[in-house]
Design a protein around this motif. Sequence first.
Motif, short mmCIF file in Angstrom:
data_model
loop_
_atom_site.label_atom_id
_atom_site.label_comp_id
_atom_site.label_asym_id
_atom_site.label_seq_id
_atom_site.Cartn_x
_atom_site.Cartn_y
_atom_site.Cartn_z
N ARG A 26 0.87 -1.18 0.00
CA ARG A 26 0.00 0.00 0.00
C ARG A 26 0.90 1.22 0.00
O ARG A 26 1.98 1.20 0.60
CB ARG A 26 -0.87 0.04 1.25
N PRO A 27 0.48 2.31 -0.65
CA PRO A 27 1.31 3.51 -0.67
C PRO A 27 1.77 3.97 0.72
O PRO A 27 2.93 4.33 0.91
CB PRO A 27 0.42 4.54 -1.35
N ILE A 43 3.36 8.27 -4.37
CA ILE A 43 3.48 6.81 -4.53
C ILE A 43 2.19 6.26 -5.12
O ILE A 43 2.21 5.43 -6.04
CB ILE A 43 3.82 6.13 -3.19
N SER A 44 1.06 6.72 -4.62
CA SER A 44 -0.23 6.29 -5.13
C SER A 44 -0.38 6.63 -6.62
O SER A 44 -0.83 5.80 -7.42
CB SER A 44 -1.35 6.94 -4.32
N LYS A 48 -0.68 3.87 -9.84
CA LYS A 48 -1.72 3.90 -10.87
C LYS A 48 -1.10 3.88 -12.27
O LYS A 48 -1.60 3.21 -13.18
CB LYS A 48 -2.62 5.11 -10.69
N LYS A 49 -0.01 4.60 -12.44
CA LYS A 49 0.69 4.62 -13.73
C LYS A 49 1.27 3.24 -14.04
O LYS A 49 1.22 2.75 -15.17
CB LYS A 49 1.80 5.68 -13.70
N LEU A 50 1.82 2.59 -13.02
CA LEU A 50 2.38 1.25 -13.21
C LEU A 50 1.28 0.23 -13.55
O LEU A 50 1.52 -0.70 -14.32
CB LEU A 50 3.16 0.83 -11.97
N VAL A 51 0.09 0.42 -13.01
CA VAL A 51 -1.05 -0.43 -13.36
C VAL A 51 -1.41 -0.22 -14.82
O VAL A 51 -1.63 -1.17 -15.57
CB VAL A 51 -2.27 -0.14 -12.44
N GLU A 52 -1.44 1.05 -15.27
CA GLU A 52 -1.76 1.36 -16.67
C GLU A 52 -0.82 0.66 -17.63
O GLU A 52 -1.21 0.29 -18.74
CB GLU A 52 -1.67 2.87 -16.91
N HIS A 53 0.43 0.49 -17.23
CA HIS A 53 1.43 -0.11 -18.10
C HIS A 53 1.63 -1.60 -17.82
O HIS A 53 2.57 -2.21 -18.34
CB HIS A 53 2.75 0.65 -17.98
N GLY A 54 0.76 -2.18 -17.00
CA GLY A 54 0.78 -3.63 -16.80
C GLY A 54 1.86 -4.15 -15.88
O GLY A 54 2.12 -5.36 -15.86
#
Length: 105
Positions: A26-27, A43-44, A48-54
């Motif tokens: 968690r952040p 961090i949060s 989210k950006k890392l989720v967008e890029h898989g």
Amino acid sequence: MRYSGDWMVLADDRILEYIRSNESGRPKAMKDSGYVRYTRSYISQRCKKLVEHGLLRDLGNGVYTITERGERYLDGEIDTSEDRPDEIESHGNSGPSADENHEQV
């Protein structure tokens, strides 16, 4: 050696490393650990950006886990500069890409 895309920042590697070593994160916990030395809000945002890029998976309630793709990035097996988010995974909330190679259906 890791091959990070132009969209990535130093915090991204720290976040991925933290989550890999702790199985999830968690952040707030990342910030409190001292390993990821950024604000919880930043961090949060990066998660989210890392989720967008898989590279991360959002389990909900602010909990993230690393994906196989994230593991491969940390191991230096993939080059995230060559990625287009729509090629990684469909997220439903992403609109058409400005990339000229994006295929319209």
